[in-house]
Design an enzyme around this catalytic site. Sequence first.
Site, short mmCIF file in Angstrom:
data_model
loop_
_atom_site.label_atom_id
_atom_site.label_comp_id
_atom_site.label_asym_id
_atom_site.label_seq_id
_atom_site.Cartn_x
_atom_site.Cartn_y
_atom_site.Cartn_z
N GLY A 46 0.84 -1.19 0.00
CA GLY A 46 0.00 0.00 0.00
C GLY A 46 0.88 1.24 0.00
O GLY A 46 2.06 1.17 0.33
N GLN A 51 2.99 9.99 1.65
CA GLN A 51 4.30 9.34 1.73
C GLN A 51 5.23 9.78 0.60
O GLN A 51 6.45 9.57 0.70
CB GLN A 51 4.15 7.82 1.69
CG GLN A 51 3.56 7.25 2.98
CD GLN A 51 3.48 5.75 2.93
OE1 GLN A 51 2.55 5.20 2.33
NE2 GLN A 51 4.45 5.06 3.51
N CYS A 91 6.04 -0.32 7.76
CA CYS A 91 5.71 0.87 6.97
C CYS A 91 6.92 1.29 6.16
O CYS A 91 8.03 1.35 6.68
CB CYS A 91 5.29 2.00 7.90
SG CYS A 91 4.84 3.50 6.99
N LEU A 92 6.70 1.63 4.90
CA LEU A 92 7.79 2.08 4.02
C LEU A 92 8.41 3.38 4.51
O LEU A 92 9.54 3.69 4.16
CB LEU A 92 7.27 2.25 2.59
CG LEU A 92 6.80 0.96 1.90
CD1 LEU A 92 6.09 1.28 0.60
CD2 LEU A 92 7.98 0.01 1.66
N HIS A 133 -4.13 1.30 7.98
CA HIS A 133 -2.77 1.86 7.95
C HIS A 133 -2.71 3.05 6.98
O HIS A 133 -2.12 4.09 7.31
CB HIS A 133 -1.81 0.74 7.52
CG HIS A 133 -0.38 1.14 7.40
ND1 HIS A 133 0.58 0.78 8.34
CD2 HIS A 133 0.28 1.85 6.45
CE1 HIS A 133 1.75 1.28 7.96
NE2 HIS A 133 1.60 1.92 6.82
N GLU A 134 -3.32 2.90 5.79
CA GLU A 134 -3.26 3.99 4.79
C GLU A 134 -4.11 5.19 5.23
O GLU A 134 -3.71 6.34 5.03
CB GLU A 134 -3.69 3.50 3.40
CG GLU A 134 -2.86 2.36 2.82
CD GLU A 134 -1.36 2.53 2.94
OE1 GLU A 134 -0.87 3.67 2.99
OE2 GLU A 134 -0.66 1.50 2.99
N HIS A 137 -2.17 7.20 7.58
CA HIS A 137 -1.23 8.08 6.88
C HIS A 137 -1.94 9.36 6.44
O HIS A 137 -1.40 10.46 6.62
CB HIS A 137 -0.67 7.41 5.63
CG HIS A 137 0.53 6.55 5.86
ND1 HIS A 137 1.70 7.03 6.40
CD2 HIS A 137 0.76 5.24 5.60
CE1 HIS A 137 2.59 6.05 6.47
NE2 HIS A 137 2.04 4.94 5.98
O1 GNR Z 1 4.06 -2.77 2.56
C1 GNR Z 1 3.42 -2.60 3.60
N1 GNR Z 1 3.08 -3.68 4.35
C2 GNR Z 1 2.18 -3.63 5.39
C3 GNR Z 1 2.10 -4.72 6.25
C4 GNR Z 1 1.21 -4.72 7.29
C5 GNR Z 1 0.40 -3.63 7.49
C6 GNR Z 1 0.48 -2.53 6.68
C7 GNR Z 1 1.36 -2.54 5.63
S1 GNR Z 1 1.41 -1.15 4.57
C8 GNR Z 1 3.07 -1.24 4.04
C9 GNR Z 1 3.35 -0.18 2.99
C10 GNR Z 1 3.16 1.19 3.60
O2 GNR Z 1 3.93 1.71 4.37
N2 GNR Z 1 2.05 1.82 3.30
O3 GNR Z 1 1.77 3.01 3.84
NI NI Z 2 2.94 3.05 5.71
#
Ligand code: GNR
Ligand code: NI
Length: 167
Positions: A46, A51, A91-92, A133-134, A137
């Site tokens: 995601g 980001q 998270c990236l 999670h998104e 963000h």
């Molecule tokens: O690649 C991603 N893996 C992930 C694993 C578990 C819960 C959320 C994520 S999102 C993350 C990519 C990212 O940072 N998206 O904002």
């Molecule tokens: Ni993330």
Amino acid sequence: MAIRPILHHPDPRLRIKAKPVVTFDTALHRLIDDMFDTMYDAPGIGLAANQIGVDLRVAVMDLADGDTRPMVLINPEITDSTDRKVMEEGCLSVPGALDKVERFNHLHLKALDRDGTPFELDAEGLLAQAIQHEIDHLDGKLYIDYLSSLKRERILKKLKKAEKMAE
Ligand code: GNR
Ligand code: NI
């Protein structure tokens, strides 16, 4: 099509509450295409627009699991969520770390697609987790905000060290 640099914590742009999309034009479509390129290159499941430093409520997702399609969420809103579950998350924007976070395992979502057409979605498991999670963000939140300060400090120390080594 272009891969754009992913911002890392503690970049202040990750802490801005992103603005709703009101114009569905070619500039938006170019942003979405770049977000997919950037997400696949990373690789991640995601990516939220802030980001890559874009102040708009746009997220892309691809669980890469064979039965979930690539997805674009614009101005997403969770309308129902049930069944709390602790799940491992990364998270990236916080590279090199993983930790457990409590999320909802089921949710119902309203969003717009790339043309501004509304749709609704039921999500569970990893998809539900990634959506939360998104949306975090897009609200300027990171999963590390939910950890104990001890765990968070440990992750941030490691991140600082890795970035220093990369200089
Ligand atoms: O690649 C991603 N893996 C992930 C694993 C578990 C819960 C959320 C994520 S999102 C993350 C990519 C990212 O940072 N998206 O904002
Ligand atoms: Ni993330």
